[in-house]
Design a protein around this motif. Structure first.
Motif, PDB file in Angstrom:
ATOM      1  N   ASP A   1       1.006  -1.167   0.091  1.00  0.00           N
ATOM      2  CA  ASP A   1       0.046   0.133   0.053  1.00  0.00           C
ATOM      3  C   ASP A   1       0.963   1.317  -0.139  1.00  0.00           C
TER       4      ASP A   1
ATOM      5  N   SER B   1      -3.694   6.109  -0.125  1.00  0.00           N
ATOM      6  CA  SER B   1      -2.997   5.852  -1.083  1.00  0.00           C
ATOM      7  C   SER B   1      -3.527   5.947  -2.164  1.00  0.00           C
TER       8      SER B   1
ATOM      9  N   PRO C   1      -5.903  -0.934  -2.374  1.00  0.00           N
ATOM     10  CA  PRO C   1      -5.119   0.180  -1.829  1.00  0.00           C
ATOM     11  C   PRO C   1      -5.897   0.957  -0.873  1.00  0.00           C
ATOM     12  N   SER C   2      -5.341   1.504   0.198  1.00  0.00           N
ATOM     13  CA  SER C   2      -6.462   2.316   1.093  1.00  0.00           C
ATOM     14  C   SER C   2      -6.837   3.574   0.512  1.00  0.00           C
TER      15      SER C   2
END
Lengths: 207, 207
Positions: free
Chosen positions: B65, B129, B125-126
DNA sequence: GTCTATACACCGATAGAC
DNA sequence: GTCTATCGGTGTATAGAC
């Protein structure tokens, strides 16, 4: 002659076991992700222990390779089945051909990932498994040649456009049609760039 | 005020360690493949033991990430740096913008795989990010708006075309320029489809 | 706070019994 | 053909050294 093509009882049984394993592998891939297949999971799905798979496939990569070949052979079959049913109008033929390939890819994201992306570290398809992929592209080149297009760069532009639409559809709108509904417009845009006549049935004729 | 922005010695040291680990992870990914990173390998490259990485990153996915966010922030920086240097001609601006994105992606295949393909099973992905990725697309929409294009479907068509060219270049001619040299032609094809004027410096003006 | 040592469950792969 | 047993390697949790 018969000895050459006919398969013994053992061969057919072996082939059926291979097929069962492959199906289980596809199921596992769709459930956990292509790169997350484990031999223990695949084996369990066919009622085996993991080491037993090694009698049918020499390695995990060989399993991926068989799946790769199977996917592209299936794609080639879809495309060749289409050959007899393509309309005479060049643009309509192109649109139908593109739609068939688009739908085939979008229909099974995991299969598309294996066919068209190099996402498994260390996996390189064998020549035998890669052959039908080459054949699909060759067939498309012949289709374009019949339409009077022999521009190699133009073909590259087409493959980029089509694969781009497929990737965007799968990556950013899975299950939807946000890019699917742009397909006809994209093909027409490309056909215009290739100077393909707008509608008439007859093919272009060079002077 | 200072307390808010200034970083303590420990914070800076920690940040530097994180950065060292990230660099090692990129090296490992380029050497063995993105999906073949191992924490033991990454740790060895920075002179640590594998479990020590867990003080800096809570999991391997968190490492991915952070790499994802780093890549897109870098991409966003390249794009925003371009804003001040874009020519007045719409088509030339588009070509330069496309070229910058194309080159950025092709320059580092592993980075592109992480940014634009979902090839790591389980990695999502967060929001943090993912933000710069959204920003890159937003910035491009603003650029098009300045050029008089607000057609959402047209933007989707553009992203498909550009990402398709990049993928084909990386997949079928890595290190070459077979699709790179089609980029200007592709952008022009799309610009024509969007009814963008051919050359003049001034922008289109709606009635 | 920063890292190491140890441990665990799981992975692909191999050897050899039946 | 399929099994059991096992190997080295993986991500990860945790206890504890300093």
């Amino acid at each position: 002659m018969l000895e050459k093509t006919a398969k013994s009882w053992q061969d057919r049984r072996r082939e059926s076991a291979r097929q069962e394993i492959l199906t289980a592998a596809w199921d596992a891939a769709r459930e956990h992700g292509l790169g997350a297949i484990t031999l223990r999971d695949v084996a369990e799905r066919v009622g085996m222990r993991a080491p037993s798979l090694y009698w049918h496939f020499p390695s995990k990569m060989a399993l991926y390779d068989a799946m790769f070949g199977q996917a592209w052979r299936s794609c080639l079959e879809v495309q060749t089945d289409l050959d007899t049913r393509l309309p005479a109008s060049p643009r309509r033929a192109l649109r139908m051909d593109a739609r068939a390939f688009f739908d085939f890819c979008v229909q099974d994201p995991v299969r598309h990932q294996l066919m068209n992306q190099r996402s498994i570290p260390g996996f390189v398809p064998s020549a035998e498994s890669y052959a039908p992929a080459v054949e699909v592209l060759e067939r498309f080149r012949r289709l374009l040649a019949r339409l009077g297009i022999a521009d190699d760069a133009g073909v590259d532009l087409y493959t980029a456009l089509l694969s781009g639409l497929i990737d965007q559809q799968l990556a950013n709108d899975p299950g939807g049609d946000r890019w699917a509904r742009l397909l006809d417009r994209a093909v027409d845009m490309w056909a215009t760039e290739m100077n393909l006549p707008d509608d008439p049935e007859r093919l272009t004729e060079e002077p």
